[in-house]
Scaffold this motif. Sequence first.
Motif, PDB file in Angstrom:
ATOM      1  N   ASP A 181      -9.086  -2.915  -0.983  1.00 55.88           N
ATOM      2  CA  ASP A 181      -7.704  -3.129  -1.379  1.00 55.88           C
ATOM      3  C   ASP A 181      -7.168  -1.918  -2.134  1.00 55.88           C
ATOM      4  OD1 ASP A 181      -5.265  -4.283  -1.664  1.00 55.88           O
ATOM      5  OD2 ASP A 181      -5.945  -5.977  -2.876  1.00 55.88           O
ATOM      6  N   THR A 182      -7.200  -0.787  -1.451  1.00 53.79           N
ATOM      7  CA  THR A 182      -6.644   0.459  -1.983  1.00 53.79           C
ATOM      8  C   THR A 182      -5.751   1.058  -0.902  1.00 53.79           C
ATOM      9  OG1 THR A 182      -8.395   1.884  -1.106  1.00 53.79           O
ATOM     10  CG2 THR A 182      -8.771   0.890  -3.297  1.00 53.79           C
ATOM     11  N   ARG A 239      -1.977  -9.765  -3.418  1.00 57.12           N
ATOM     12  CA  ARG A 239      -2.340  -8.573  -4.182  1.00 57.12           C
ATOM     13  C   ARG A 239      -1.556  -7.371  -3.698  1.00 57.12           C
ATOM     14  NH1 ARG A 239      -6.400 -12.046  -4.249  1.00 57.12           N
ATOM     15  NH2 ARG A 239      -7.755 -12.167  -6.044  1.00 57.12           N
ATOM     16  N   PRO A 240      -1.326  -6.405  -4.547  1.00 52.44           N
ATOM     17  CA  PRO A 240      -1.482  -6.477  -6.006  1.00 52.44           C
ATOM     18  C   PRO A 240      -0.464  -7.451  -6.602  1.00 52.44           C
ATOM     19  CG  PRO A 240      -0.441  -4.404  -5.394  1.00 52.44           C
ATOM     20  CD  PRO A 240      -0.804  -5.116  -4.114  1.00 52.44           C
ATOM     21  N   SER A 241      -0.860  -8.156  -7.638  1.00 53.98           N
ATOM     22  CA  SER A 241      -0.047  -9.267  -8.138  1.00 53.98           C
ATOM     23  C   SER A 241       1.349  -8.852  -8.588  1.00 53.98           C
ATOM     24  CB  SER A 241      -0.775 -10.001  -9.265  1.00 53.98           C
ATOM     25  OG  SER A 241      -1.037  -9.128 -10.343  1.00 53.98           O
ATOM     26  N   SER A 251       3.160  -8.389  -5.191  1.00 49.65           N
ATOM     27  CA  SER A 251       2.657  -9.260  -4.127  1.00 49.65           C
ATOM     28  C   SER A 251       3.747  -9.657  -3.145  1.00 49.65           C
ATOM     29  CB  SER A 251       2.064 -10.520  -4.767  1.00 49.65           C
ATOM     30  OG  SER A 251       1.943 -11.570  -3.846  1.00 49.65           O
TER      31      SER A 251
END
Length: 187
Positions: free
Chosen positions: A53-54, A99-101, A104
């Motif tokens: 998750d990048t 994500r990211p929150s 989101s």
Amino acid sequence: MTDLDILGISGSLRGGSLNTALLRAAQKHAPAGVTIDLYDGLAGLPYYDGDLDTEEALPAQVRALRERIHAADGVLFATPEYNYSIPGGLKNLIDWASRPSATSSLLHKPVAIMGAAPTNFGTVRAQLALRQVFVWTHSDVVVKPEVMAFRAHERFDEAGNLVDDDTIKLVTSLVDALADKIRTAAK
């Protein structure tokens, strides 16, 4: 407001899924000015992995999912119930989408929930679990009507068409409520 685009997401992977058929019924009976586009990438999503998750490592199918949810005016979820809760694949999709929150795709997104099951209790527990997940994502959930198509196999014909008038009315009312929530949020 112009026409509304709603993304329909089924939590089922089965080809003959009654939940996917419920979404097709929502498409068919959507009011004028509302389009429901069905998401078909659930099976292709990898398991959530924070290391992926990048910006550099994000899988293409996850990027596409997030973009589709961001672009949609709202999301209509149809969930089966497995072991008194939501299926793992749907939870995985939400984990990726949430994500990211801070940015989101589900943050403040108007969403509605429905479900179909062959049992007498329908998808009551799965929908409650899904509502709880949406508290964390800060999604704007339609509260009523609740669409829990119990004994769902009796509500569809052999071709997968929803033929039960009461369920059609409920699905139509749910889509109307989601459209109203979207329009209210846009003001």
